[in-house]
Enzyme design. Structure first.
Site, PDB file in Angstrom:
ATOM      1  N   LYS A 114      -6.196 -21.436 -10.642  1.00 30.70           N
ATOM      2  CA  LYS A 114      -6.248 -19.973 -10.504  1.00 30.70           C
ATOM      3  C   LYS A 114      -4.863 -19.409 -10.255  1.00 30.70           C
ATOM      4  CE  LYS A 114     -11.031 -19.361  -8.981  1.00 30.70           C
ATOM      5  NZ  LYS A 114     -11.930 -18.920  -7.905  1.00 30.70           N
ATOM      6  N   LYS A 205     -16.370 -23.298 -21.475  1.00 27.72           N
ATOM      7  CA  LYS A 205     -17.440 -22.821 -20.623  1.00 27.72           C
ATOM      8  C   LYS A 205     -17.628 -21.313 -20.785  1.00 27.72           C
ATOM      9  CE  LYS A 205     -17.026 -22.084 -15.871  1.00 27.72           C
ATOM     10  NZ  LYS A 205     -17.438 -22.228 -14.485  1.00 27.72           N
ATOM     11  N   LYS A 208     -17.037 -15.425 -16.941  1.00 22.63           N
ATOM     12  CA  LYS A 208     -16.776 -13.981 -16.898  1.00 22.63           C
ATOM     13  C   LYS A 208     -15.290 -13.697 -17.037  1.00 22.63           C
ATOM     14  CE  LYS A 208     -16.620 -13.831 -11.903  1.00 22.63           C
ATOM     15  NZ  LYS A 208     -17.358 -15.038 -11.527  1.00 22.63           N
TER      16      LYS A 208
HETATM   17  P1  ADP Z   1     -17.455 -17.748 -13.760  1.00 27.36           P
HETATM   18  O1  ADP Z   1     -17.082 -19.105 -14.273  1.00 27.36           O
HETATM   19  O2  ADP Z   1     -18.079 -16.887 -14.775  1.00 27.36           O
HETATM   20  O3  ADP Z   1     -16.309 -17.103 -13.013  1.00 27.36           O
HETATM   21  P2  ADP Z   1     -18.406 -18.493 -11.193  1.00 27.36           P
HETATM   22  O4  ADP Z   1     -17.256 -19.424 -11.109  1.00 27.36           O
HETATM   23  O5  ADP Z   1     -18.423 -17.308 -10.293  1.00 27.36           O
HETATM   24  O6  ADP Z   1     -18.586 -18.005 -12.689  1.00 27.36           O
HETATM   25  O7  ADP Z   1     -19.708 -19.352 -11.020  1.00 27.36           O
HETATM   26  C1  ADP Z   1     -20.847 -18.987 -10.279  1.00 27.36           C
HETATM   27  C2  ADP Z   1     -21.870 -20.084 -10.417  1.00 27.36           C
HETATM   28  O8  ADP Z   1     -22.315 -20.179 -11.755  1.00 27.36           O
HETATM   29  C3  ADP Z   1     -21.346 -21.476 -10.064  1.00 27.36           C
HETATM   30  O9  ADP Z   1     -22.386 -22.194  -9.413  1.00 27.36           O
HETATM   31  C4  ADP Z   1     -21.024 -22.085 -11.393  1.00 27.36           C
HETATM   32  O10 ADP Z   1     -21.094 -23.484 -11.370  1.00 27.36           O
HETATM   33  C5  ADP Z   1     -22.087 -21.466 -12.277  1.00 27.36           C
HETATM   34  N1  ADP Z   1     -21.592 -21.315 -13.640  1.00 27.36           N
HETATM   35  C6  ADP Z   1     -20.617 -20.468 -14.047  1.00 27.36           C
HETATM   36  N2  ADP Z   1     -20.425 -20.553 -15.372  1.00 27.36           N
HETATM   37  C7  ADP Z   1     -21.304 -21.481 -15.818  1.00 27.36           C
HETATM   38  C8  ADP Z   1     -21.615 -22.014 -17.107  1.00 27.36           C
HETATM   39  N3  ADP Z   1     -20.977 -21.604 -18.191  1.00 27.36           N
HETATM   40  N4  ADP Z   1     -22.583 -22.947 -17.212  1.00 27.36           N
HETATM   41  C9  ADP Z   1     -23.248 -23.356 -16.114  1.00 27.36           C
HETATM   42  N5  ADP Z   1     -23.014 -22.902 -14.871  1.00 27.36           N
HETATM   43  C10 ADP Z   1     -22.060 -21.972 -14.719  1.00 27.36           C
HETATM   44 NA    NA Z   2     -15.086 -19.472 -12.216  1.00 26.37          NA
END
Ligand code: ADP
Ligand code: NA
Length: 338
Positions: A114, A205, A208
């Site tokens: 990050k 992946k 957001k």
């Molecule tokens: P992002 O990657 O969109 O920023 P976060 O890191 O806030 O999302 O993740 C929030 C939750 O959602 C975590 O438990 C993460 O493991 C799960 N998660 C996020 N993106 C995915 C994905 N593409 N597939 C499966 N789980 C996900």
């Molecule tokens: Na993330």
């Protein structure tokens, strides 16, 4: 309650959760309520580790809580609350930060990723100590150590495993220095959690922060735009609906989504769509997504409509969480010498 305890948090950093959040985490939160004493937290303190807009944070905190309720988190069975409503999170984080080595914190790979994105001098100290706040989030809800030591589970994605390891280390260190206080949590990858990739870049992946609007499906999206995205999802030049992560990453991702939402197995889906090409498969998948998310969207909007009712639910959660957190902090304060 004799059920094992579970603690999980999610950041309020978007106006909607996405399909990856739902299939990789939030759907499991709902299911875990049947077998666990669950604490679910909208972690707004974490959301200010990067530059933020206060009005957006306030809105997203509420919309996140509303979506969790709409998905089926039950505020009577589980404790659903907002992190900043329980000040003990920040207090325990300070104590734990004094037990964390600088080198130990520096090894957290998620910070490195990050910080690299922001340029490391722009990254805040809060972003650096984020995993310690996460350890506090977890350990505040640790069951009390005892002979009938209860399980304590923290459902996380693969990328958070290192943070749960740090939490275990800090729990052990605190117990060793000051006497048994915390049960070390287990990182727990719930059954059926699926990793979802970007619709346009099936090698990455769905995220957001990294995905383009066309690559991500939002839980609160209308069925029309959702259908378009699915129909335009990147596949390959073939026409066979077949699971092959290496050569057919796009189709494999869509199969994974379908299987997770419909309960069908991948081989069943391969058989069902044999010879029918990608079009029918994508149409059915879009329909399945609309069926899943339309009721969630409608319930979310209804919850957001009644501000007082949502406030009451969150106040009730903060009261319940606060009782447990205060009990833990009383012990911690006493042990530390405050
Ligand atoms: P992002 O990657 O969109 O920023 P976060 O890191 O806030 O999302 O993740 C929030 C939750 O959602 C975590 O438990 C993460 O493991 C799960 N998660 C996020 N993106 C995915 C994905 N593409 N597939 C499966 N789980 C996900
Ligand atoms: Na993330």
């Amino acid at each position: 309650s004799d059920a094992p305890r579970v603690l999980s948090g999610i950041q309020p950093t978007a106006d909607s959760f996405h399909l990856g959040n739902y299939l990789g985490a939030l759907r499991q939160w709902v299911a875990l309520q049947d077998t666990h004493d669950a604490f679910y937290c909208v972690v707004d303190l974490h959301a200010i580790t990067v530059e933020h807009d206060p009005a957006a944070l306030r809105r997203r905190t509420r919309v996140s809580a509303a979506q969790l309720l709409a998905m089926g988190v039950d505020p009577e069975r589980s404790t659903l609350f907002v992190q900043s409503h329980v000040p003990e999170h920040a207090e325990l984080a300070w104590v734990l930060s004094c037990l964390t080595g600088f080198g130990e914190a520096s090894r957290m790979t998620q910070f490195k990723d990050k910080a690299a994105k922001q340029g490391s001098s722009a990254a805040s100290v809060g972003l650096f100590t984020y995993p310690i706040l996460q350890a506090a989030d977890i350990l505040l809800y640790s069951p009390e150590p005892g002979e009938d030591e209860r399980l304590f589970r923290v459902p996380v994605g693969e990328d958070q495993r290192q943070h749960v390891e740090l939490t275990r280390d800090l729990a052990g260190r605190f117990n060793h220095r000051f006497g048994p206080t915390f049960v070390a949590p287990e990182a727990y990858i719930p059954q059926g959690a699926a990793k979802i990739t970007d619709l346009q870049e099936p090698g990455s992946k769905m995220s957001k922060s990294a995905s383009s609007p066309q690559g991500i499906v939002d839980v609160l999206e209308e069925p029309g735009p959702m259908r378009k995205k699915i129909m335009r999802a990147v596949t390959d030049t073939g026409s066979e609906v077949r699971f092959d992560e290496e050569n057919k990453a796009g189709v494999s991702n869509l199969l994974r989504i379908h299987a997770a939402l419909s309960g069908a197995t991948v081989p069943e889906l391969e058989a069902r769509y044999e010879g029918s090409g990608y079009g029918q498969f994508k149409k059915d998948l879009a329909e399945l997504l609309a069926e899943t998310f339309t009721p969630i969207r409608e319930r979310t909007l209804k919850l957001l409509d009644d501000e007082d009712a949502l406030d009451r639910i969150l106040a009730h959660g903060a009261t319940r969480a606060g009782e447990v957190a205060r009990r833990t902090m009383d012990t911690v304060r006493d042990r530390v010498g405050f």
